[in-house]
Scaffold this motif. Structure first.
Motif, PDB file in Angstrom:
ATOM      1  N   LEU A  85      17.720  23.232  52.594  1.00 16.38           N
ATOM      2  CA  LEU A  85      18.606  22.531  51.698  1.00 16.38           C
ATOM      3  C   LEU A  85      17.634  21.772  50.825  1.00 16.38           C
ATOM      4  O   LEU A  85      17.570  20.638  51.001  1.00 16.38           O
ATOM      5  CB  LEU A  85      19.443  21.616  52.429  1.00 16.38           C
ATOM      6  N   ILE A  86      17.374  22.212  49.489  1.00 12.90           N
ATOM      7  CA  ILE A  86      16.147  21.454  48.683  1.00 12.90           C
ATOM      8  C   ILE A  86      16.433  20.217  48.389  1.00 12.90           C
ATOM      9  O   ILE A  86      15.439  19.465  48.492  1.00 12.90           O
ATOM     10  CB  ILE A  86      16.085  22.688  47.551  1.00 12.90           C
ATOM     11  N   ALA A  87      17.517  19.983  48.049  1.00  9.25           N
ATOM     12  CA  ALA A  87      17.871  18.464  47.482  1.00  9.25           C
ATOM     13  C   ALA A  87      17.763  17.534  48.796  1.00  9.25           C
ATOM     14  O   ALA A  87      17.390  16.172  48.358  1.00  9.25           O
ATOM     15  CB  ALA A  87      19.242  18.457  46.986  1.00  9.25           C
ATOM     16  N   GLN A  88      17.576  17.843  49.890  1.00  4.46           N
ATOM     17  CA  GLN A  88      17.702  16.952  51.111  1.00  4.46           C
ATOM     18  C   GLN A  88      16.226  16.773  51.473  1.00  4.46           C
ATOM     19  O   GLN A  88      15.832  16.006  52.469  1.00  4.46           O
ATOM     20  CB  GLN A  88      18.523  17.286  52.250  1.00  4.46           C
ATOM     21  N   HIS A  89      15.271  17.225  50.901  1.00  4.07           N
ATOM     22  CA  HIS A  89      13.896  16.969  51.230  1.00  4.07           C
ATOM     23  C   HIS A  89      13.018  16.316  50.035  1.00  4.07           C
ATOM     24  O   HIS A  89      13.168  16.345  48.989  1.00  4.07           O
ATOM     25  CB  HIS A  89      13.207  18.352  51.452  1.00  4.07           C
ATOM     26  N   ASP A  90      12.093  15.548  50.787  1.00  2.00           N
ATOM     27  CA  ASP A  90      10.803  15.242  49.986  1.00  2.00           C
ATOM     28  C   ASP A  90      10.215  16.110  49.561  1.00  2.00           C
ATOM     29  O   ASP A  90       9.646  16.993  50.285  1.00  2.00           O
ATOM     30  CB  ASP A  90      10.160  13.965  50.653  1.00  2.00           C
ATOM     31  N   PRO A  91       9.942  16.507  48.223  1.00  2.75           N
ATOM     32  CA  PRO A  91       9.212  17.500  47.706  1.00  2.75           C
ATOM     33  C   PRO A  91       7.842  17.700  47.961  1.00  2.75           C
ATOM     34  O   PRO A  91       7.447  18.823  48.069  1.00  2.75           O
ATOM     35  CB  PRO A  91       9.677  17.866  46.255  1.00  2.75           C
ATOM     36  N   ILE A  92       7.108  16.750  48.135  1.00  4.97           N
ATOM     37  CA  ILE A  92       5.721  16.490  48.226  1.00  4.97           C
ATOM     38  C   ILE A  92       5.421  16.954  49.754  1.00  4.97           C
ATOM     39  O   ILE A  92       4.536  17.881  49.944  1.00  4.97           O
ATOM     40  CB  ILE A  92       5.135  15.149  48.077  1.00  4.97           C
ATOM     41  N   GLY A  93       6.268  16.320  50.779  1.00  2.00           N
ATOM     42  CA  GLY A  93       6.240  16.807  52.139  1.00  2.00           C
ATOM     43  C   GLY A  93       6.546  18.509  52.371  1.00  2.00           C
ATOM     44  O   GLY A  93       6.183  19.176  52.990  1.00  2.00           O
ATOM     45  N   LEU A  94       7.766  18.751  51.743  1.00  2.00           N
ATOM     46  CA  LEU A  94       8.299  20.188  51.638  1.00  2.00           C
ATOM     47  C   LEU A  94       7.158  21.056  51.091  1.00  2.00           C
ATOM     48  O   LEU A  94       6.766  22.313  51.627  1.00  2.00           O
ATOM     49  CB  LEU A  94       9.369  20.188  50.767  1.00  2.00           C
ATOM     50  N   ALA A  95       6.515  20.812  50.001  1.00  2.00           N
ATOM     51  CA  ALA A  95       5.595  21.654  49.487  1.00  2.00           C
ATOM     52  C   ALA A  95       4.362  21.877  50.619  1.00  2.00           C
ATOM     53  O   ALA A  95       3.760  22.981  50.776  1.00  2.00           O
ATOM     54  CB  ALA A  95       4.821  20.761  48.276  1.00  2.00           C
ATOM     55  N   LYS A  96       4.177  20.735  51.440  1.00  2.00           N
ATOM     56  CA  LYS A  96       3.004  20.993  52.275  1.00  2.00           C
ATOM     57  C   LYS A  96       3.530  21.734  53.117  1.00  2.00           C
ATOM     58  O   LYS A  96       2.776  22.786  53.882  1.00  2.00           O
ATOM     59  CB  LYS A  96       2.612  19.550  52.785  1.00  2.00           C
ATOM     60  N   GLN A  97       4.596  21.531  53.837  1.00  2.00           N
ATOM     61  CA  GLN A  97       5.231  22.488  55.030  1.00  2.00           C
ATOM     62  C   GLN A  97       5.255  24.008  54.393  1.00  2.00           C
ATOM     63  O   GLN A  97       4.821  24.508  55.482  1.00  2.00           O
ATOM     64  CB  GLN A  97       6.673  21.902  55.261  1.00  2.00           C
ATOM     65  N   ALA A  98       5.892  24.264  53.618  1.00  2.00           N
ATOM     66  CA  ALA A  98       5.899  25.682  53.119  1.00  2.00           C
ATOM     67  C   ALA A  98       4.531  26.311  52.898  1.00  2.00           C
ATOM     68  O   ALA A  98       4.237  27.429  53.120  1.00  2.00           O
ATOM     69  CB  ALA A  98       6.611  25.857  51.789  1.00  2.00           C
TER      70      ALA A  98
END
Length: 281
Positions: A85-98
Motif C-alpha cells: 500500500l504505497i501511500a501508507q509508507h514513508d518512501p525513504i524507508g520503503l526504498a531501503k526495505q525494497a
C-alpha cells in the motif's frame, strides 16, 4: 507460463519458511504477499468482494519481514508484494526495505504496489483518500531517486529528498524510465492507472484477470504511446482460482506469469492446495 502463488500469511497460518521451502521444492515460480498494517474496527468502507471482511485481513504478517524469511531459505523462488500500500509508507524507508530485500535475494524481488480500498486504514496513515494515487506516484519517484546509481535529489508535490548516498541498490538495472526492483501496479482498468503503469512501472497486476481481452489492447496502446518497448510490458493476473481453460486463455493473451490464490490456512490445508495446483505446473 510461470505459476506463482499468493496467500494471506498470518499468525494462524503456515509459516513463511515452511511455505517458501515447499513452493521451491515443488517447482512453483514465486510467492507474493499482501499487506494491511491494521484494520480499524469502526470502519465504514465496505469489503470490495461483498459480505463480512475475512478474519485474515486484520492478522496479516508484515510482507517484507515474511519475504525476508522466505528469501533466506530459498535460492530460486521469486518474491513479491501483491500489494504494498504505497501511500501508507514513508518512501525513504520503503526504498531501503525494497532495495535490501532485492539485494539479499539476488534480484528476486517484485514490488507490487497499489492504492488500497480501506479508507479508515489509510486515514490513520495521514492519507487523504482523493490524492492517494498521485501520492503513490510521487513516492515512487522519490524512491527511484534513491535507487539511482549516482546521488540524486527529488523535490515533489508530497515529499522530497536531498541527493544522498543510499545503498544497497536494487539488482535489476534501469529499463526505459524505470529503475529499481521489478515494479507492477495493481488496480482496476482505467486511463489513469494505465498512464501510471506506462510512466513508472514494468506492468500490471490485475486481480483475477477478468476482462483482460478488452483491457489489454488499451493498456498496450498507452504503453506504446509512452515510448515503452512493446515486448517489455508484463501483465500478471493475481489472486487467481485456476482452471485449465482460464490458464489457456491467459496464455493466448501472451501472459507469462499467473499468481494463484492459496487459502489462509494451516500447513496441512495449504499443502493440499499445492498438491491440487501441481497439475498446472
Amino acid at each position: 507460463m510461470r505459476i506463482s502463488t499468493t496467500i494471506f500469511l498470518t499468525d494462524e497460518t503456515v509459516t513463511p519458511v515452511r511455505l517458501a521451502r515447499e513452493l521451491e521444492q515443488r517447482g512453483f515460480a514465486g510467492l507474493y504477499l499482501p499487506e494491511h498494517t491494521h484494520i480499524p474496527v469502526s470502519r465504514s468502507t465496505p469489503y470490495p468482494a461483498g459480505g463480512d471482511l475475512p478474519r485474515e485481513y486484520g492478522r496479516t504478517l508484515d510482507p517484507f519481514v515474511a519475504l525476508g524469511q522466505a528469501a533466506a531459505v530459498t535460492e530460486r523462488l521469486a518474491l513479491g508484494t501483491s500489494i504494498t500500500l504505497i501511500a501508507q509508507h514513508d518512501p525513504i524507508g520503503l526504498a531501503k526495505q525494497a532495495a535490501t530485500l532485492d539485494h539479499l535475494s539476488g534480484g528476486r524481488f517484485t514490488l507490487g504496489i497499489g492504492y488500497g480500498w480501506n479508507v479508515e486504514e489509510a486515514a490513520d496513515h495521514g492519507v487523504r483518500w482523493s490524492t492517494r494515487r498521485d501520492l503513490g506516484r510521487d513516492r515512487m519517484a522519490l524512491m527511484r531517486a534513491l535507487w539511482a546509481d549516482e546521488p540524486t535529489a527529488y523535490d515533489g508535490e508530497f515529499g522530497s529528498v536531498q541527493a544522498s548516498e543510499a545503498h544497497p541498490k536494487p539488482v535489476q538495472r534501469p529499463r526505459g524510465p524505470v529503475n529499481g526492483p521489478r515494479t507492477l501496479i495493481g488496480g482496476g482498468a482505467g486511463p489513469k492507472l494505465f498512464a501510471h503503469i506506462a510512466e513508472y512501472a514494468d506492468g500490471w497486476l490485475p486481480v483475477g484477470g477478468r476482462g483482460l481481452t478488452e483491457s489489454l489492447p488499451k493498456l498496450r496502446a498507452v504503453w506504446e504511446e509512452a515510448g515503452r518497448d512493446p515486448k517489455g510490458l508484463q501483465v500478471v493476473p493475481h489472486a487467481v482460482l485456476p482452471s485449465p481453460g482460464k490458464l489457456a486463455h491467459y496464455a493466448d493473451l501472451g501472459i507469462e506469469e499467473v499468481v494463484l490464490q492459496l487459502p489462509p490456512a494451516d500447513e496441512p490445508e495449504v499443502l493440499r492446495a499445492l498438491d491440487a495446483y501441481a497439475a498446472y505446473l
